[in-house]
Design a protein around this motif. Structure first.
Motif, PDB file in Angstrom:
ATOM      1  N   GLY A 126       0.732  -1.254   0.223  1.00 39.89           N
ATOM      2  CA  GLY A 126       0.297   0.390   0.242  1.00 39.89           C
ATOM      3  C   GLY A 126       0.821   1.307  -0.024  1.00 39.89           C
ATOM      4  N   LEU A 127       1.947   1.054   0.271  1.00 41.14           N
ATOM      5  CA  LEU A 127       2.908   2.399   0.484  1.00 41.14           C
ATOM      6  C   LEU A 127       3.648   1.860  -1.638  1.00 41.14           C
ATOM      7  N   LEU A 128       4.315   1.113  -1.809  1.00 36.75           N
ATOM      8  CA  LEU A 128       4.847   0.862  -2.378  1.00 36.75           C
ATOM      9  C   LEU A 128       4.734  -0.290  -3.457  1.00 36.75           C
ATOM     10  N   PRO A 129       5.501   0.007  -4.763  1.00 41.65           N
ATOM     11  CA  PRO A 129       5.489  -1.318  -5.626  1.00 41.65           C
ATOM     12  C   PRO A 129       5.520  -2.272  -4.809  1.00 41.65           C
ATOM     13  N   PRO A 130       5.344  -3.923  -5.234  1.00 40.76           N
ATOM     14  CA  PRO A 130       6.088  -5.006  -4.312  1.00 40.76           C
ATOM     15  C   PRO A 130       7.287  -4.956  -4.664  1.00 40.76           C
ATOM     16  N   ILE A 131       8.486  -5.531  -3.086  1.00 38.00           N
ATOM     17  CA  ILE A 131       9.372  -5.675  -3.790  1.00 38.00           C
ATOM     18  C   ILE A 131      10.599  -6.464  -4.624  1.00 38.00           C
ATOM     19  N   GLU A 132      10.997  -6.043  -5.261  1.00 39.48           N
ATOM     20  CA  GLU A 132      11.335  -6.996  -6.671  1.00 39.48           C
ATOM     21  C   GLU A 132      12.870  -7.482  -5.929  1.00 39.48           C
ATOM     22  N   TRP A 133      12.811  -8.809  -5.496  1.00 41.55           N
ATOM     23  CA  TRP A 133      13.708  -9.443  -5.499  1.00 41.55           C
ATOM     24  C   TRP A 133      14.762 -10.246  -6.537  1.00 41.55           C
ATOM     25  N   LEU A 134      15.626  -9.323  -6.255  1.00 40.71           N
ATOM     26  CA  LEU A 134      16.608 -10.422  -7.194  1.00 40.71           C
ATOM     27  C   LEU A 134      16.806 -11.850  -7.191  1.00 40.71           C
ATOM     28  N   LEU A 135      17.070 -12.660  -8.511  1.00 45.03           N
ATOM     29  CA  LEU A 135      16.752 -13.803  -8.381  1.00 45.03           C
ATOM     30  C   LEU A 135      18.437 -14.450  -9.372  1.00 45.03           C
ATOM     31  N   PRO A 136      19.031 -14.752  -9.190  1.00 46.59           N
ATOM     32  CA  PRO A 136      20.249 -15.473  -9.462  1.00 46.59           C
ATOM     33  C   PRO A 136      19.704 -16.098 -11.257  1.00 46.59           C
ATOM     34  N   GLY A 137      20.885 -15.179 -11.890  1.00 49.67           N
ATOM     35  CA  GLY A 137      20.327 -15.882 -13.564  1.00 49.67           C
ATOM     36  C   GLY A 137      21.573 -16.206 -14.108  1.00 49.67           C
ATOM     37  N   GLU A 138      21.959 -16.682 -15.374  1.00 46.58           N
ATOM     38  CA  GLU A 138      23.102 -17.009 -15.945  1.00 46.58           C
ATOM     39  C   GLU A 138      23.954 -15.671 -16.352  1.00 46.58           C
ATOM     40  N   SER A 139      23.847 -14.301 -16.631  1.00 41.59           N
ATOM     41  CA  SER A 139      24.847 -13.253 -16.472  1.00 41.59           C
ATOM     42  C   SER A 139      23.678 -11.730 -16.023  1.00 41.59           C
ATOM     43  N   CYS A 140      24.420 -11.127 -15.487  1.00 40.75           N
ATOM     44  CA  CYS A 140      23.906  -9.304 -14.850  1.00 40.75           C
ATOM     45  C   CYS A 140      24.970  -8.660 -15.416  1.00 40.75           C
ATOM     46  N   ALA A 141      25.026  -7.563 -15.526  1.00 43.18           N
ATOM     47  CA  ALA A 141      26.567  -6.442 -15.026  1.00 43.18           C
ATOM     48  C   ALA A 141      27.277  -7.192 -15.599  1.00 43.18           C
ATOM     49  N   GLY A 142      27.583  -7.615 -16.491  1.00 48.83           N
ATOM     50  CA  GLY A 142      29.215  -7.745 -16.453  1.00 48.83           C
ATOM     51  C   GLY A 142      29.880  -9.268 -16.179  1.00 48.83           C
ATOM     52  N   VAL A 143      28.779 -10.302 -15.253  1.00 50.44           N
ATOM     53  CA  VAL A 143      29.112 -11.008 -14.296  1.00 50.44           C
ATOM     54  C   VAL A 143      28.216 -12.077 -15.836  1.00 50.44           C
ATOM     55  N   ARG A 144      29.093 -13.352 -15.442  1.00 51.04           N
ATOM     56  CA  ARG A 144      28.126 -14.916 -16.171  1.00 51.04           C
ATOM     57  C   ARG A 144      28.421 -15.623 -14.466  1.00 51.04           C
ATOM     58  N   ASN A 145      27.125 -16.132 -14.908  1.00 45.60           N
ATOM     59  CA  ASN A 145      27.656 -17.333 -13.883  1.00 45.60           C
ATOM     60  C   ASN A 145      27.455 -18.422 -13.939  1.00 45.60           C
ATOM     61  N   GLY A 146      28.779 -19.442 -13.263  1.00 41.40           N
ATOM     62  CA  GLY A 146      28.843 -20.548 -13.721  1.00 41.40           C
ATOM     63  C   GLY A 146      28.311 -21.508 -13.160  1.00 41.40           C
ATOM     64  N   TYR A 147      27.948 -21.639 -11.959  1.00 44.20           N
ATOM     65  CA  TYR A 147      27.126 -22.607 -11.312  1.00 44.20           C
ATOM     66  C   TYR A 147      26.317 -23.656 -12.015  1.00 44.20           C
ATOM     67  N   LEU A 148      26.712 -25.043 -11.761  1.00 44.25           N
ATOM     68  CA  LEU A 148      26.133 -26.342 -12.899  1.00 44.25           C
ATOM     69  C   LEU A 148      24.164 -25.774 -12.600  1.00 44.25           C
ATOM     70  N   ASP A 149      23.484 -25.215 -11.819  1.00 43.21           N
ATOM     71  CA  ASP A 149      22.322 -24.705 -12.322  1.00 43.21           C
ATOM     72  C   ASP A 149      22.452 -23.760 -11.396  1.00 43.21           C
ATOM     73  N   PRO A 150      22.442 -22.488 -12.483  1.00 42.18           N
ATOM     74  CA  PRO A 150      22.486 -20.751 -12.101  1.00 42.18           C
ATOM     75  C   PRO A 150      21.600 -20.326 -10.573  1.00 42.18           C
ATOM     76  N   ALA A 151      20.567 -21.089 -11.102  1.00 42.99           N
ATOM     77  CA  ALA A 151      18.665 -20.248 -10.168  1.00 42.99           C
ATOM     78  C   ALA A 151      19.788 -21.026  -8.876  1.00 42.99           C
ATOM     79  N   GLN A 152      20.988 -22.154  -8.190  1.00 40.71           N
ATOM     80  CA  GLN A 152      20.509 -22.516  -7.254  1.00 40.71           C
ATOM     81  C   GLN A 152      22.062 -21.838  -6.308  1.00 40.71           C
ATOM     82  N   LEU A 153      22.844 -20.585  -7.276  1.00 38.59           N
ATOM     83  CA  LEU A 153      23.410 -19.496  -6.265  1.00 38.59           C
ATOM     84  C   LEU A 153      22.670 -18.929  -4.952  1.00 38.59           C
ATOM     85  N   GLY A 154      23.111 -18.637  -4.299  1.00 33.59           N
ATOM     86  CA  GLY A 154      22.148 -17.887  -3.164  1.00 33.59           C
ATOM     87  C   GLY A 154      22.156 -16.197  -3.754  1.00 33.59           C
TER      88      GLY A 154
END
Length: 250
Positions: free
Chosen positions: A73-101
């Motif tokens: 009621g004060l702001l739009p819903p919180i946008e939670w960061l979820l790990p992906g394959e790449s972002c802002a020059g970083v690439r995720n080398g986890y076997l399952d990128p979504a499992q990274l904290g």
């Protein structure tokens, strides 16, 4: 303004940044205890002009829901960061990128902005995480171990005669308290130094050390080192300004 949230296992750290770049401009910051997570509404009310909340949550869905309800009621819903394959020059080398904290992913994003050579990204909190990133921005993998307080409590809670120790580091301990504290500090520093050996011979290799527990063993480390206050919030700021839209939940 954008409100950034680092919902960790012990505390909720927050930071206000401008809605426009640069992402490293901090307008205000603070923290909340888990029991006082509902106080996030007060943070929002105290800083008119917030248009988004972007966060990282490793403390569980229940806390995430409390935080979401606090700003409903004060702001739009919180946008939670979820790990992906790449972002802002970083690439995720986890076997399952979504499992990274999410906190580790945010810290890597923050680290990449600070240092473009090979680095070991260390965040010392309830747990200590050690993450290797090469000069091309590839996260190669890493370690998770108990933080200092968890190590100390584990010894006190699972042995018959060892106390919850308080002492200063001693190279050759001569009391039980010194032996416990120094042993746990050696474990933290030793893990960092062993992991850093994997990049030590590479040009411009650096250890970036962050987190509330970093000061406990920073002086023991024998590696090229840079202290950073909160790499998770740094990374969230970069993500909020440059990354793909985060995921809203709740």
């Amino acid at each position: 303004m954008i409100l950034l949230l680092d919902a960790g296992n012990t505390r909720i750290k927050w930071r206000l940044v401008a809605a426009a770049a640069p992402a490293d401009t901090t307008l205000a910051e603070g923290d909340l205890e888990h029991a006082g997570a509902g106080g996030l509404a007060g943070v929002v009310r105290a800083h008119p002009g917030i248009v988004r909340i972007v966060g990282s949550n490793v403390a569980g869905a229940a806390l995430g829901e409390v935080l979401q309800n606090a700003v409903r009621g004060l702001l739009p819903p919180i946008e939670w960061l979820l790990p992906g394959e790449s972002c802002a020059g970083v690439r995720n080398g986890y076997l399952d990128p979504a499992q990274l904290g999410a906190d580790r992913w945010a810290a890597l994003i923050g680290a990449r902005r600070l240092h473009t050579g090979p680095c070991l990204v260390v965040c010392a909190g309830t747990a200590t995480t050690l993450n290797l990133m090469n000069a091309d921005g590839l996260f190669e993998g890493g370690l998770i171990l108990p933080g200092m307080d968890l190590m100390l409590r584990a010894l006190a809670g699972n042995t018959a005669q060892l106390p919850l120790a308080e002492a200063a580091f001693t190279p050759v301990p001569r009391t039980t308290a010194e032996a416990i504290v120094s042993g746990c500090l050696h474990a933290q520093a030793g893990a960092v130094e062993r992991m850093f050996e994997r990049i030590a011979g590479q040009p411009d290799a650096l250890c970036l050390l962050s987190g509330g527990g970093a000061g406990q063993f920073a002086d023991l480390l024998r590696v090229p080192l840079r202290r950073v206050d909160n790499l998770v919030l740094d990374g969230l700021a970069i993500f909020a300004h440059n990354g793909p839209q985060a995921t809203s939940m709740g």
